[in-house]
Design a protein around this motif. Sequence first.
Motif, short mmCIF file in Angstrom:
data_model
loop_
_atom_site.label_atom_id
_atom_site.label_comp_id
_atom_site.label_asym_id
_atom_site.label_seq_id
_atom_site.Cartn_x
_atom_site.Cartn_y
_atom_site.Cartn_z
N CYS A 113 8.92 -2.87 0.88
CA CYS A 113 7.96 -2.14 0.07
C CYS A 113 7.66 -0.85 0.65
O CYS A 113 7.35 0.13 -0.11
CB CYS A 113 6.57 -2.93 0.22
N HIS A 114 7.83 -0.91 1.87
CA HIS A 114 7.30 0.54 2.65
C HIS A 114 8.47 1.47 2.76
O HIS A 114 9.60 1.22 2.46
CB HIS A 114 6.95 0.23 4.07
N SER A 115 8.20 2.75 2.68
CA SER A 115 9.16 3.85 2.97
C SER A 115 10.32 3.51 3.82
O SER A 115 10.01 3.15 5.21
CB SER A 115 8.66 5.11 3.09
N PRO A 116 11.69 3.65 3.74
CA PRO A 116 12.55 3.67 4.76
C PRO A 116 12.02 4.53 6.05
O PRO A 116 12.70 4.40 7.17
CB PRO A 116 13.84 3.71 4.35
N GLN A 117 11.19 5.66 5.94
CA GLN A 117 10.97 6.37 6.84
C GLN A 117 10.01 5.80 7.99
O GLN A 117 10.19 6.12 9.09
CB GLN A 117 9.95 7.62 6.55
N VAL A 118 9.70 4.35 7.91
CA VAL A 118 9.34 3.75 8.89
C VAL A 118 10.17 3.27 10.08
O VAL A 118 9.61 3.06 10.96
CB VAL A 118 8.40 2.43 8.60
N LEU A 119 11.45 3.21 9.69
CA LEU A 119 12.46 3.11 10.56
C LEU A 119 12.96 4.18 11.55
O LEU A 119 13.27 3.89 12.44
CB LEU A 119 13.69 2.25 9.86
N PHE A 160 3.98 4.24 7.47
CA PHE A 160 3.64 3.05 6.63
C PHE A 160 2.46 3.34 5.55
O PHE A 160 2.11 2.65 4.73
CB PHE A 160 3.01 2.04 7.57
N ALA A 161 1.78 4.48 5.65
CA ALA A 161 0.94 5.05 4.69
C ALA A 161 1.61 5.82 3.53
O ALA A 161 0.98 5.99 2.58
CB ALA A 161 0.08 5.85 5.46
N VAL A 162 2.76 5.97 3.68
CA VAL A 162 3.52 6.46 2.46
C VAL A 162 3.58 5.75 1.19
O VAL A 162 3.77 4.69 1.28
CB VAL A 162 4.96 6.98 2.95
N VAL A 163 2.98 6.23 0.16
CA VAL A 163 2.95 5.52 -0.98
C VAL A 163 4.38 5.29 -1.83
O VAL A 163 4.95 6.25 -1.85
CB VAL A 163 1.93 5.90 -1.88
N THR A 164 4.53 3.99 -1.98
CA THR A 164 5.83 3.84 -2.95
C THR A 164 5.73 3.06 -4.33
O THR A 164 4.48 2.72 -4.01
CB THR A 164 6.83 2.96 -1.98
N PRO A 165 6.66 2.90 -5.17
CA PRO A 165 6.12 2.28 -6.25
C PRO A 165 5.85 0.77 -5.92
O PRO A 165 4.96 0.07 -6.64
CB PRO A 165 7.51 2.41 -7.17
N MET A 166 6.54 -0.03 -5.07
CA MET A 166 6.29 -1.16 -4.64
C MET A 166 5.16 -1.51 -3.90
O MET A 166 4.40 -2.46 -4.27
CB MET A 166 7.48 -1.50 -3.73
#
Length: 384
Positions: free
Chosen positions: A74-80, A87-93
């Motif tokens: 659900c979260h952006s792969p940027q969290v890795l 984790f605050a980045v909004v994604t469609p999921m």
Amino acid sequence: MNVGWRRAIWGATAALCVCALSVVSVRSQAAPPGAEMAETVFQNVQVLKGIPVDEFMDTMGMFAAATTKDCTGCHSPQVLTDSRDAFAVVTPMIQRARQMVVMMNTINRTYFGGETRVTCYTCHAAKDIPEWVPNLEIQYGTPPLPNPDTLRFVSFPDDADQVNELFASYIQALGGAQAVAGMTSLVARGTYSGWDTSRSPVPVEIFARAPGQMTTLVERTEGTNSYVFDGTNFWFAGVDAAVPNYTLTYTGGNLSGARVDSQVLVAPSLIQASYDSWQVSEDFVNDELVTILQGTKEGETPVNLFFNEAGLLVRLIRWADTSVGPVPTQFDFSDYRAVSGVQRPYRWVKSWTNNQATFVIEEYQMNAAVPDARFARPEPVALR
Ligand code: HEC
Ligand code: HEC
């Protein structure tokens, strides 16, 4: 948008009995002092407002368990790669999941009197897209085993004598009342391996003191994860903190769970009196017949204790209630050996919706001096 659907009556218990299976919803007691709300710690909380941070992270565990998506499902792969801010980045999921929370709350409010009866798991049941067509293989095949992590209630009334007998045989199996009462503290050292260590073993140290204090230190290569239960408060600080420089205060089922965990380790004779009532049932664990004792207490989620035929505790399941449904934590204990006359488990697996970890104890020290400072609130760890 604040979904102000949380039950107004704190600590009230409601059980919906469906044959021998039922679901309990115990909204957490008023959060203990020091427990901050998710929206004050995180950056972009839109629907899961008004819940403590540990409960918020448990909802993420429910999301992941229900949809079988990992965090980056659900979260952006940027969290890795980037900071935890990602984790605050909004994604469609994420937008889709927020809609699901609103939908679920509407269903529960409209049709189930505000009880969290429909959860993410009710529809998803470990699938990203829920089933919608009957499966004839299941209808005419071997029925699936019941889920041991569902809150279980027994179909026959309390029998106080049987409960007393079962606890007595547990204490007997551990080495007898005298040996158990002689255990006032212990230190355990061994290894921990979990998803957070990529399944590699790292050193773990556990310090415990009767009647119920327990500190677990997991020495990750990146730094130490400290879990501290001082008898009243339960904290976490370390490299897995939800946000940088943060000491988490646990609440609800995570807090009452820390109490029973510490008693199992160092004060087993106190478990029985820590709950208002006990009920008895039977099941199988690894093909072995087990007796299940379920402890309930006003304002808390229950605990289920599974004893094998030798009277030893082989499994413990407890729950933390979240705004999207209860999440289980399970311990499977094995390799019991006598330490100063008391049988102690040398291995256990702890599974919960955010992680699964194996503890292998190499050495126990019974009644070693454990200073008060071991149970002080852990200092937060600076993270990138
Ligand atoms: C099914 C989708 C889904 C999965 C899987 C998921 N999350 Fe989330 N996460 C969300 C949604 C939706 C929000 C926003 C909640 C809100 O707006 O109230 C969120 C918010 C967060 C936030 C707050 C970010 C901020 O600063 O606002 C953190 C931290 C977080 N998630 C961590 C995790 C972790 C860790 C995992 C893996 C265990 C995870 N999430 C798995 C959907 C998901
Ligand atoms: C009443 C049933 C129901 C409940 C409750 C429910 N969902 Fe769903 N969810 C669905 C259905 C149906 C779909 C698939 C829709 C479709 O076919 O695209 C779905 C799709 C999703 C998707 C998109 C999956 C993908 O890979 O495209 C996410 C994410 C999701 N749900 C998260 C959640 C979360 C988180 C919860 C709990 C807060 C939840 N759902 C509760 C029925 C439900």
